[in-house]
Motif scaffolding. Structure first.
Motif, PDB file in Angstrom:
ATOM      1  N   ALA A 169     -34.898 -27.740  28.981  1.00 51.07           N
ATOM      2  CA  ALA A 169     -34.234 -28.888  27.859  1.00 51.07           C
ATOM      3  C   ALA A 169     -35.673 -29.724  27.543  1.00 51.07           C
ATOM      4  O   ALA A 169     -35.849 -30.022  29.179  1.00 51.07           O
TER       5      ALA A 169
ATOM      6  N   LYS B 261     -31.097 -30.237  25.087  1.00 50.43           N
ATOM      7  CA  LYS B 261     -29.992 -30.151  26.386  1.00 50.43           C
ATOM      8  C   LYS B 261     -28.489 -29.200  26.238  1.00 50.43           C
ATOM      9  O   LYS B 261     -27.921 -29.293  26.797  1.00 50.43           O
TER      10      LYS B 261
ATOM     11  N   SER C  22     -29.648 -29.531  31.787  1.00 56.04           N
ATOM     12  CA  SER C  22     -30.884 -29.436  31.996  1.00 56.04           C
ATOM     13  C   SER C  22     -32.336 -28.285  32.268  1.00 56.04           C
ATOM     14  O   SER C  22     -33.407 -28.446  31.186  1.00 56.04           O
TER      15      SER C  22
END
Length: 188
Positions: A109, A138, A152
């Motif tokens: 992300a 994310k 993430s």
């Protein structure tokens, strides 16, 4: 006690026994010009806010960043991999898998803060020859990986399961080739 109350009322500027004037129910709320202006501003404000697109704040290291088509394709791949249980979610699990030489595509992300959390992942992936790419949000990555929380980083692997559809494996190879092509285009 009556005298004290009268003195207190006189200090306030009026008597507490007097009734204050209230608007009747048939009087409109926007009867005054100021109320009409406020109502007009409130009506115009949501339309102006809705027209502004939400742009995530990306990390300075978020390169290569997937475009809209590739992002959508990657999220579909992540969803299929999560269904087939060949997905590694989170920083600890992805780092562990990459160090054990598991192959696949690493999707990171781009709006993770603080940056120190993910800054070692691109270098780790390059050393292990694992293609990686950044996606804008994310929250979307977490939703694609079938979790309620933002994620993430994920690592999509082929896995050893024969139940995983052949087209998911082919999609993984195609995405890995496209991501590798983006990496070489950015580095030159």
């Amino acid at each position: 006690m009556g005298e004290k109350r009268r003195k207190a009322d006189a200090a306030d500027g009026g008597s507490s026994s007097k009734k204050k004037k209230h608007r009747s129910a048939d009087t409109p709320a926007a009867a005054t010009p100021d109320a009409a202006k406020v109502a007009a501003k409130e009506a115009a404000a949501p339309a102006a806010v809705a027209d502004v697109p939400v742009v995530p704040v990306l990390s300075p290291i978020a390169s290569p960043l997937a475009g809209k088509k590739l992002t959508k394709r990657l999220y579909k791949l992540v969803a299929a991999s999560a269904k087939g249980r060949t997905l590694r979610r989170g920083i600890k699990e992805v780092v562990k898998a990459v160090r054990k030489n598991q192959k696949g595509v690493c999707i990171i992300a781009g709006d993770v803060a603080p940056l120190d959390v993910i800054c070692h992942l691109p270098l780790l992936c390059e050393d292990a020859a694992v293609p990686y790419i950044f996606t804008p949000r994310k929250e979307d990555l977490g939703a694609a990986s079938r979790t309620k929380r933002p994620t993430s980083v994920v690592l999509v692997t082929a896995g050893k399961d024969k139940a995983l559809a052949e087209e998911v494996r082919e999609e993984l190879k195609a995405c890995a080739a496209e991501v590798a092509g983006l990496r070489t285009a950015v580095s030159t």
